[in-house]
Design a protein around this motif. Structure first.
Motif, mmCIF file in Angstrom:
data_model
loop_
_atom_site.group_PDB
_atom_site.id
_atom_site.type_symbol
_atom_site.label_atom_id
_atom_site.label_comp_id
_atom_site.label_asym_id
_atom_site.label_seq_id
_atom_site.Cartn_x
_atom_site.Cartn_y
_atom_site.Cartn_z
ATOM 1 N N HIS A 138 0.830 -1.204 0.000
ATOM 2 C CA HIS A 138 0.000 0.000 0.000
ATOM 3 C C HIS A 138 0.864 1.252 0.000
ATOM 4 O O HIS A 138 0.611 2.206 -0.755
ATOM 5 C CB HIS A 138 -0.925 -0.014 1.224
ATOM 6 C CG HIS A 138 -1.903 1.118 1.257
ATOM 7 N ND1 HIS A 138 -1.764 2.197 2.105
ATOM 8 C CD2 HIS A 138 -3.039 1.343 0.547
ATOM 9 C CE1 HIS A 138 -2.761 3.028 1.918
ATOM 10 N NE2 HIS A 138 -3.544 2.546 0.988
ATOM 11 N N ASP A 139 1.919 1.268 0.826
ATOM 12 C CA ASP A 139 2.847 2.401 0.862
ATOM 13 C C ASP A 139 3.546 2.566 -0.485
ATOM 14 O O ASP A 139 3.710 3.687 -0.985
ATOM 15 C CB ASP A 139 3.898 2.200 1.954
ATOM 16 C CG ASP A 139 3.304 2.242 3.355
ATOM 17 O OD1 ASP A 139 2.208 2.820 3.516
ATOM 18 O OD2 ASP A 139 3.938 1.712 4.286
ATOM 19 N N LEU B 141 2.480 1.674 -3.459
ATOM 20 C CA LEU B 141 1.564 2.153 -4.488
ATOM 21 C C LEU B 141 1.225 3.626 -4.333
ATOM 22 O O LEU B 141 0.891 4.298 -5.312
ATOM 23 C CB LEU B 141 0.280 1.314 -4.471
ATOM 24 C CG LEU B 141 0.448 -0.152 -4.915
ATOM 25 C CD1 LEU B 141 -0.846 -0.924 -4.708
ATOM 26 C CD2 LEU B 141 0.898 -0.224 -6.370
ATOM 27 N N LYS B 142 1.315 4.140 -3.117
ATOM 28 C CA LYS B 142 1.053 5.566 -2.903
ATOM 29 C C LYS B 142 2.115 6.425 -3.571
ATOM 30 O O LYS B 142 1.866 7.586 -3.896
ATOM 31 C CB LYS B 142 0.996 5.876 -1.402
ATOM 32 C CG LYS B 142 -0.273 5.422 -0.718
ATOM 33 C CD LYS B 142 -0.457 6.059 0.649
ATOM 34 C CE LYS B 142 0.646 5.687 1.599
ATOM 35 N NZ LYS B 142 0.393 6.216 2.974
ATOM 36 N N HIS B 143 3.305 5.870 -3.770
ATOM 37 C CA HIS B 143 4.401 6.645 -4.336
ATOM 38 C C HIS B 143 4.766 6.220 -5.758
ATOM 39 O O HIS B 143 5.710 6.745 -6.341
ATOM 40 C CB HIS B 143 5.640 6.519 -3.437
ATOM 41 C CG HIS B 143 5.443 7.084 -2.071
ATOM 42 N ND1 HIS B 143 5.027 6.316 -0.997
ATOM 43 C CD2 HIS B 143 5.571 8.347 -1.594
ATOM 44 C CE1 HIS B 143 4.922 7.082 0.071
ATOM 45 N NE2 HIS B 143 5.242 8.303 -0.256
ATOM 46 N N GLN C 214 2.917 5.401 -9.538
ATOM 47 C CA GLN C 214 1.687 5.488 -10.322
ATOM 48 C C GLN C 214 1.500 4.229 -11.172
ATOM 49 O O GLN C 214 1.852 4.199 -12.350
ATOM 50 C CB GLN C 214 1.718 6.742 -11.196
ATOM 51 C CG GLN C 214 1.865 8.040 -10.422
ATOM 52 C CD GLN C 214 0.691 8.252 -9.480
ATOM 53 O OE1 GLN C 214 -0.458 8.051 -9.861
ATOM 54 N NE2 GLN C 214 0.980 8.677 -8.265
ATOM 55 N N ILE D 79 -7.132 -2.309 -0.985
ATOM 56 C CA ILE D 79 -6.113 -1.731 -1.856
ATOM 57 C C ILE D 79 -6.630 -1.587 -3.283
ATOM 58 O O ILE D 79 -6.230 -0.679 -4.017
ATOM 59 C CB ILE D 79 -4.832 -2.601 -1.822
ATOM 60 C CG1 ILE D 79 -4.195 -2.546 -0.426
ATOM 61 C CG2 ILE D 79 -3.827 -2.151 -2.872
ATOM 62 C CD1 ILE D 79 -3.054 -3.522 -0.232
ATOM 63 N N ARG E 76 -7.958 16.497 1.926
ATOM 64 C CA ARG E 76 -8.214 15.432 2.895
ATOM 65 C C ARG E 76 -9.421 15.753 3.766
ATOM 66 O O ARG E 76 -10.075 14.849 4.285
ATOM 67 C CB ARG E 76 -6.969 15.204 3.765
ATOM 68 C CG ARG E 76 -5.859 14.472 3.022
ATOM 69 C CD ARG E 76 -4.506 14.744 3.619
ATOM 70 N NE ARG E 76 -4.296 14.101 4.893
ATOM 71 C CZ ARG E 76 -3.235 14.336 5.673
ATOM 72 N NH1 ARG E 76 -2.318 15.200 5.305
ATOM 73 N NH2 ARG E 76 -3.105 13.700 6.810
ATOM 74 N N LYS F 77 -9.357 6.919 7.835
ATOM 75 C CA LYS F 77 -8.298 7.047 6.839
ATOM 76 C C LYS F 77 -6.960 7.498 7.418
ATOM 77 O O LYS F 77 -5.901 7.156 6.880
ATOM 78 C CB LYS F 77 -8.741 8.021 5.744
ATOM 79 C CG LYS F 77 -9.928 7.523 4.941
ATOM 80 C CD LYS F 77 -10.341 8.528 3.888
ATOM 81 C CE LYS F 77 -11.519 8.008 3.079
ATOM 82 N NZ LYS F 77 -11.971 8.993 2.061
ATOM 83 N N GLU F 78 -6.983 8.288 8.483
ATOM 84 C CA GLU F 78 -5.755 8.858 9.021
ATOM 85 C C GLU F 78 -5.351 8.252 10.365
ATOM 86 O O GLU F 78 -4.174 8.158 10.680
ATOM 87 C CB GLU F 78 -5.911 10.376 9.206
ATOM 88 C CG GLU F 78 -6.463 11.098 7.992
ATOM 89 C CD GLU F 78 -5.424 11.293 6.913
ATOM 90 O OE1 GLU F 78 -4.226 11.179 7.228
ATOM 91 O OE2 GLU F 78 -5.803 11.562 5.764
#
Length: 339
Positions: free
Chosen positions: A29-30, A32-34, A36, A60, A246, A308-309
């Motif tokens: 997940h981390d 894929l956040k960085h 594309q 995900i 956000r 989410k946070e």
């Protein structure tokens, strides 16, 4: 060598992990956040998958996977989420206690947050008060108060006007010095040099009491969260935009802050906290100047933020009905202590 988790895109391996338990999926997940990459075109190869792993893949957005060892508890999750899967070996259950803590009523998002907390991958910090005594104007306001909240959890402190709720928050912020006792945020005692260097970890949303007409845009209010930073103007704008998106208020970026409704101001204020990357949010009577619609909107915003946070949130309020609607732990401040 068979890795714990392998991700293939266009026939090439783009991600591998040998971490244990469910950590490879958090790492993915981390990643894929960085990067594309089209998530629905990835092929996941996992050593073991039960209901927990299946729910995480659904969160995900994975659409194809191959599992070496799969439990039957994963089948239903994959089928309902539209995930195409193949496997080598199937078992009735996986010997992992987490599998039985996940209920049918939990969504993939619920499971993700639940597992993230169990894995210690949360954004908040623990807060603890031990035998706290605080005097204001010569009057003992907080008397031998004890309180603790785990990282990523939320609590409401209720009480009548004048009970000491704001005093409690100001003590957590380090604005009031205890007569005795201590406050710890994360690993630091409030007031210590280490705490001062990490003071931005805690953010405060105060009551909107005044009707100032000083010209300031909502985006400028959010950028206060980066006051003193060495970021460039472009980096500041990026962080302001991210924080406002956000909290769903980016459309207010250039609006005059003082023309906003009470609910809009709350969104902007919380965006300011997120902009400074605060891990503990303190809200002082957040519904005081909100109508019913504004209160409902704030509740939904906080619920979404928690999912989410996962920051630690402590809010004080005299609004019992709204406080109960949050479904957080509730403590009453009475006689200078919590019960």
């Amino acid at each position: 060598m068979i890795h714990s988790l392998t991700v293939i895109y266009n026939g090439k391996t783009v991600f591998e992990s040998d971490s244990r338990w469910l950590h490879p999926l958090f790492e993915l997940h981390d990643f894929l956040k960085h990067n594309q990459l089209p998530v629905d075109e990835l092929l996941i190869s996992d050593k073991v998958a039960g209901r927990a792993a299946a729910s995480m893949m659904a969160y995900i957005g994975i659409k194809r996977c191959h599992i070496e060892l799969i439990s039957r508890r994963a089948f239903d999750v994959f089928d309902k989420s539209g995930i195409k899967y193949t496997y080598n070996t199937v078992v009735e259950q996986i010997d992992c206690g987490t599998e039985y803590l996940i209920t049918d009523r939990m969504t993939a998002e619920d499971v993700w947050l639940f597992l993230r907390k169990r894995a210690g991958r949360i954004e908040g910090l623990p807060v603890r008060c031990d035998s706290l005594k605080v005097s204001v104007g010569g009057r003992l306001t907080l008397n031998n108060l004890n309180f603790s909240i785990s990282a990523g959890e939320q609590a409401v402190i209720v009480g009548a006007n004048g009970a000491g709720k704001t005093t409690f928050l100001k003590t957590l912020l380090g604005l009031l010095k205890p007569d005795s006792g201590s406050v710890t945020v994360g690993n630091y005692i409030v007031g210590s040099d280490e705490w001062k260097r990490n003071r931005s970890n805690t953010a405060y949303v105060n009551q909107e009491k005044t009707a100032s007409t000083f010209p300031v845009a909502a985006g400028e209010v959010v950028s206060i969260g980066l006051a003193g930073s060495k970021l460039s103007s472009g980096e500041i704008y990026y962080n302001v935009e991210l924080a406002m998106r956000r909290t769903g208020c980016f459309n207010l970026l250039k609006r005059s802050y003082h023309t906003l409704s009470g609910g809009e101001k709350q969104r902007v204020a919380i965006a300011r906290c997120l902009c400074q990357n605060a891990k503990v949010l303190l809200l002082d009577e957040p519904t005081s100047f909100l109508d019913r619609e504004g209160k409902d909107d704030l509740r939904l915003l906080l619920d979404d933020l928690c999912r989410k946070e996962a920051p630690t949130i402590i809010t004080v309020s005299h609004d019992w009905a709204w406080s109960e609607s949050l479904a957080w732990q509730i403590k009453e401040l009475k006689g200078g202590t919590l019960c």
